[in-house]
Structure formats: structure tokens, C-alpha cells
Write a protein that holds these residues in place. Structure first.
Motif, PDB file in Angstrom:
ATOM      1  N   ALA A  17     -14.516   5.273  -0.050  1.00 34.19           N
ATOM      2  CA  ALA A  17     -13.307   4.823  -0.757  1.00 34.19           C
ATOM      3  C   ALA A  17     -12.107   5.130   0.128  1.00 34.19           C
ATOM      4  O   ALA A  17     -11.118   5.712  -0.319  1.00 34.19           O
TER       5      ALA A  17
ATOM      6  N   GLN B 209       0.823  -1.224   0.000  1.00 34.96           N
ATOM      7  CA  GLN B 209       0.000   0.000   0.000  1.00 34.96           C
ATOM      8  C   GLN B 209       0.848   1.260   0.000  1.00 34.96           C
ATOM      9  O   GLN B 209       0.478   2.278  -0.553  1.00 34.96           O
TER      10      GLN B 209
ATOM     11  N   CYS C 205       1.738   7.120   4.118  1.00 29.53           N
ATOM     12  CA  CYS C 205       1.577   8.544   3.845  1.00 29.53           C
ATOM     13  C   CYS C 205       1.860   9.315   5.140  1.00 29.53           C
ATOM     14  O   CYS C 205       1.554   8.846   6.243  1.00 29.53           O
TER      15      CYS C 205
ATOM     16  N   LYS D 163       4.415   8.573   0.719  1.00 28.46           N
ATOM     17  CA  LYS D 163       3.812   9.754   0.086  1.00 28.46           C
ATOM     18  C   LYS D 163       3.876  10.852   1.133  1.00 28.46           C
ATOM     19  O   LYS D 163       3.168  10.795   2.142  1.00 28.46           O
TER      20      LYS D 163
ATOM     21  N   PHE E 112      -9.956   3.175   1.317  1.00 23.05           N
ATOM     22  CA  PHE E 112      -8.779   2.358   1.043  1.00 23.05           C
ATOM     23  C   PHE E 112      -7.762   3.114   0.187  1.00 23.05           C
ATOM     24  O   PHE E 112      -6.580   3.124   0.474  1.00 23.05           O
ATOM     25  N   ASN E 113      -8.258   3.770  -0.878  1.00 20.80           N
ATOM     26  CA  ASN E 113      -7.294   4.526  -1.688  1.00 20.80           C
ATOM     27  C   ASN E 113      -7.500   6.036  -1.580  1.00 20.80           C
ATOM     28  O   ASN E 113      -7.163   6.788  -2.478  1.00 20.80           O
ATOM     29  N   TYR E 114      -8.051   6.452  -0.443  1.00 12.66           N
ATOM     30  CA  TYR E 114      -8.273   7.870  -0.168  1.00 12.66           C
ATOM     31  C   TYR E 114      -6.931   8.531   0.171  1.00 12.66           C
ATOM     32  O   TYR E 114      -6.137   7.966   0.925  1.00 12.66           O
ATOM     33  N   HIS E 115      -6.668   9.707  -0.412  1.00 12.60           N
ATOM     34  CA  HIS E 115      -5.424  10.394  -0.026  1.00 12.60           C
ATOM     35  C   HIS E 115      -5.660  11.169   1.258  1.00 12.60           C
ATOM     36  O   HIS E 115      -6.294  12.227   1.261  1.00 12.60           O
TER      37      HIS E 115
END
Ligand code: GDP
Length: 336
Positions: free
Chosen positions: A140, A40, A43, A97, A142-145
């Protein structure tokens, strides 16, 4: 009936411990977690608060050993703005990230009263965005920034005097929203004895004014000792530089002056290594956890209460979102 309920409750609280007759495989769960996390990526979001020219960009470059290409800020901004930039970094197979949010124009206006409000608003806006995603029916996450701020590096000018009112007000208005690590910037401009007194003065002013700064956690045996010791070194006195200068037969990051060299990574010269160790190597995950479990939780609770949600109804009975049978029938009929 009451006795039966009691037994059921007891069973719930005390699961029976059993021995297995052979290998099953769930001992690999920690490895599965590590693999998934690596896939994954991670971040991390840093907010730098401090006046223009205090050394924020230089320190971030030095911390991550790269040039982030920050634009130089002018001292003539009519108001405080926040500038966020996101970068992808990789160290061996771990991807990070990283978002660096810089305050532009902080402390530059003649009237500094409203200097901290844009910072508070920015932090709240990131919490709000996360809450809105969480409240969606189709989430969402799971791939939320995730743009919530995990740490605020607060740069204090190396005056040797005391905290300025602006610093106190800003830290006070941020401390329930973000993990604050206070730093004495450009620590090469203050003498060794002055620095010790300055550190003590700053800490006592923070305590007297009830400002909660981030404490490195001491509840985990593996890090308790080092974290405990490092809490005693706050605020860290830092020096930043991307210049490489030869010292002996090694090239080191340093600042060169007519009278000598200040080495960034020399613990006798400043606390840069302590900061890097605490922020990146030891407590990055704790900072992320605290952001979610403490600061965001508080924001979420207040926001949901404001929106009229509650956990208990009249007579202190737990509220349930489960629809009653008539609403269920109604919604099934509509779907049909
Ligand atoms: P920012 O506006 O807060 O991002 O400040 P910069 O990082 O752009 O630094 C402003 C100036 O201060 C530059 O000339 C840097 O070289 C200098 N500077 C940065 N860090 C230090 C430091 O630790 N000590 C000293 N003496 N100067 C520094």
C-alpha cells in the motif's frame, strides 16, 4: 543466431526517432504529473539534532511561520529520545504533511557516548518500516505515510572554537543515512569576524574527519548557479524568532536587545533566508529524491544482502525469481 541476437540488442539500445504528422497530446504529461502531485499532497520529514535550548523549536517555527506548540524539554533526561510530530500545512493549493522530529535530551547526559545511537536507530527504523511495506505481496505504498527522514538540521553551538567530539561522532554516524545540513545556531551571539573564522574552521574539520554533508545539487542548469554559491556559505549561521518588531514602517521577525535589533530575514544579520530558500523553495524535492535514491537504497541493499538475496548466482549468472515450469504446475494444482 549470434548475429540475430546482436541486431536485436542494437534495436533495443537505439529506438528509432520518428516525426509525427500531427498533435497527439502527450505534451500534457508534465501537467498531468503536476495535477496528480497536487492532489496527492507532499510529505517532508525534518530531523533536528542539537542540545536542549540551542534554538531548534524556535528555528522550525520561524522557518514555517507558525507555532508548532513544541513542549519545552528539560535538561534532565536520563537518555536521548526522539519526539516526532506530524502537521498538515497548506500554501495556496499545495498541501504538505510535515513531520518534525526533535532530539530530546541530546548532549545532556554526563556520559555522552551513546547520545547518537538512538538517532541512528530512529532513522534505520523508518527505513525498515518502508522496506517491510515494499516487501509485502499486497503493498500500500500509494497511501503509505512515509516517515523516512529527508533532512537532518544539525545545530552547532556558536562557540567560535571548533566542533565538539559529540558533534563529529554524531554527524559521522549519520552521514550515510541522511542528508545533513549543518547550522550555526544562535548566530547573533557571535561577532562577524569570529563567525567567518568559525565557519572555515568547521568546514575544514568536517573535511578532515571525512564527514559528508549534503551538497546543494549543481547538475540542473536552473539551480546550478544559486546552489553552487550557497554551498560556499555552509554551515549557515541562523537566528530564529517569532517576535514581530517594528523596523522603519514594517513589522519584521527579529530579536531585540538593549543595544539593537537582530532581524531574522536580513541577510546582513544572518543566513536564515539562505537556509529557507535552499531547504524549502529550491531543494526540498532533491532532498526527498536523495533520501530515496541514495540513503534508502544503501539501507535496502545491505538489508537484502543480509537476508540472503543476491542479483547473481554461482558463476555470476543473473538470478531469476521466475518460477520454473514444475513449480508453476505445482502452484496451479494447489490453487485448483
Ligand atoms: P530547543 O530546546 O533547542 O528547541 O530551543 P528553543 O527553541 O526552545 O530555544 C531555547 C531558548 O533560546 C529560547 O529562550 C529562545 O528564545 C532562545 N533562542 C532561540 N533561537 C535563538 C537565536 O537564534 N538566538 C538567540 N540569542 N536565542 C535564541
Amino acid at each position: 543466431m549470434a548475429a540475430f541476437d546482436e541486431v536485436r540488442q542494437l534495436k533495443k539500445e537505439h529506438p528509432r526517432s520518428l516525426t509525427m504528422c500531427g498533435h497527439v497530446g502527450f505534451e500534457s504529461l508534465p501537467d498531468q504529473l503536476v495535477d496528480r502531485s497536487i492532489q496527492q499532497g507532499f510529505c517532508f520529514n525534518i530531523l533536528c539534532v542539537g542540545e536542549t535550548g540551542i534554538g531548534k523549536s524556535t528555528l522550525i517555527n520561524t522557518l514555517f511561520n507558525t507555532n508548532f506548540e513544541e513542549l519545552e524539554s528539560s535538561h534532565f533526561c536520563p537518555c536521548v529520545r526522539l519526539r516526532a510530530q506530524t502537521y498538515e500545512l497548506q500554501e495556496s493549493n499545495v498541501r504538505l504533511k510535515l513531520t518534525v522530529v526533535n532530539t530530546v535530551g541530546f548532549g545532556d547526559q554526563i556520559n555522552k557516548e551513546e547520545s547518537y545511537q538512538p538517532i541512528v536507530d530512529y532513522i534505520d527504523d523508518q527505513f525498515e518500516a518502508y522496506l517491510q511495506e515494499e516487501l509485502k505481496i499486497k503493498r500500500a505504498l500509494f497511501n503509505y505515510h512515509d516517515s523516512r527522514i529527508h533532512v537532518c538540521l544539525y545545530f552547532i553551538a556558536p562557540t567560535g572554537h571548533s566542533l565538539r567530539t559529540l558533534d563529529l561522532l554524531t554527524m559521522k554516524s549519520l552521514d550515510s543515512k541522511v542528508n545533513i545540513i549543518p547550522l550555526i545556531a544562535k548566530a547573533d551571539t557571535i561577532s562577524k569576524s569570529e563567525l567567518q573564522k568559525f565557519k572555515m574552521k568547521l568546514m575544514s574539520e568536517l573535511v578532515i574527519n571525512g564527514v559528508q554533508i549534503y551538497q546543494f545539487p549543481t547538475d540542473d542548469d536552473t539551480t546550478a548557479k544559486i546552489n553552487g554559491a550557497m554551498n560556499g556559505h555552509l554551515p549557515f549561521a541562523v537566528v530564529g524568532s517569532m517576535d514581530e518588531i517594528q523596523v522603519g514602517n514594517k513589522m519584521v521577525k527579529a530579536r531585540q536587545y538593549p543595544w539593537g535589533i537582530v532581524q531574522v530575514e536580513n541577510e546582513n544579520h544572518c543566513d536564515f533566508v539562505k537556509l529557507r530558500e535552499m531547504l524549502i523553495c529550491t531543494n526540498m524535492e532533491d532532498l526527498r529524491e536523495q533520501t530515496h535514491a541514495r540513503h534508502y537504497e544503501l539501507y535496502r541493499r545491505c538489508k537484502l544482502e543480509e537476508m540472503g538475496f543476491a542479483d547473481v548466482g554461482p558463476e555470476n549468472k543473473p538470478l531469476s525469481f521466475r518460477p520454473n515450469s514444475s513449480t508453476l504446475k505445482e502452484s496451479t494444482r494447489k490453487r485448483e
